[in-house]
Scaffold this motif. Structure first.
Motif, PDB file in Angstrom:
ATOM      1  N   TYR A  75      52.553  -9.437 -96.939  1.00  0.00           N
ATOM      2  CA  TYR A  75      53.103 -10.769 -97.210  1.00  0.00           C
ATOM      3  C   TYR A  75      54.614 -10.787 -96.962  1.00  0.00           C
ATOM      4  O   TYR A  75      55.144 -11.736 -96.389  1.00  0.00           O
ATOM      5  N   ARG A 111      47.374 -15.974-100.956  1.00  0.00           N
ATOM      6  CA  ARG A 111      48.813 -16.207-100.772  1.00  0.00           C
ATOM      7  C   ARG A 111      49.124 -16.731 -99.373  1.00  0.00           C
ATOM      8  O   ARG A 111      49.893 -17.667 -99.209  1.00  0.00           O
ATOM      9  N   VAL A 112      48.513 -16.114 -98.362  1.00  0.00           N
ATOM     10  CA  VAL A 112      48.768 -16.524 -96.982  1.00  0.00           C
ATOM     11  C   VAL A 112      48.280 -17.949 -96.749  1.00  0.00           C
ATOM     12  O   VAL A 112      49.004 -18.779 -96.191  1.00  0.00           O
TER      13      VAL A 112
END
Length: 160
Positions: free
Chosen positions: A62, A90-91
């Motif tokens: 990330y 998250r991505v």
């Protein structure tokens, strides 16, 4: 910038900027904690004309994406520090068009369904065939290009 040698590849955890451009090979971020799988995937990707970038867990990956946006991501599920599913969430929360392909060592239907529900492009089980990985990568990059082109054309249409 922190670097560590993995086989003949450099593991970069912090990179100042992305140097990609038109006509350059597509960058693929490989997120894997097992050296043998990491090296095999990177060897294959390089031979297939891709530029592999490496991270050992979701947190490193990330951070790398924040500095160097790849064209696609191949990520393992079970890794230390941050697993592949948390990384996927998250991505997709920040870069919804970035194709994330999950690689898993267990053929778990519930995991595959969860990953696809969260936005994974595909789920590949180990052991895998490199030709299958390349096919999935090509489809993912093509879909991303079409989505981004469609968004650009819609924006152009709205401005006229």
């Amino acid at each position: 910038m922190q670097e560590a040698l993995v086989g003949e590849y450099v593991l970069i955890t912090r990179v100042p900027h992305w140097r990609g451009g038109v006509g350059m090979s597509e960058a693929v971020l490989v997120v894997e904690d097992e050296d043998i799988v990491l090296e095999a995937l990177c060897d294959f990707l390089r031979e297939a004309g891709y530029v592999p970038y490496l991270a050992r867990n979701g947190q490193e990956a990330y951070e790398l994406i924040q500095a160097r946006l790849p064209h696609a991501v191949l990520t393992d599920v079970r890794m230390p520090v941050q697993d592949g599913i948390t990384f996927l969430k998250r991505v997709k929360g920040t870069l919804p068009t970035l194709p994330v392909i999950i690689i898993t060592g267990v053929a778990d239907i519930a995991l595959a369904v969860e990953a696809m529900r969260l936005g994974a492009f595909d789920v590949i089980t180990k052991p895998f065939r490199f030709q299958h990985v390349e096919l999935v990568l090509r489809r993912a990059m093509q879909e991303r290009f079409l989505m981004e082109e469609n968004a650009r054309l819609l924006k152009d249409l709205e401005e006229t």
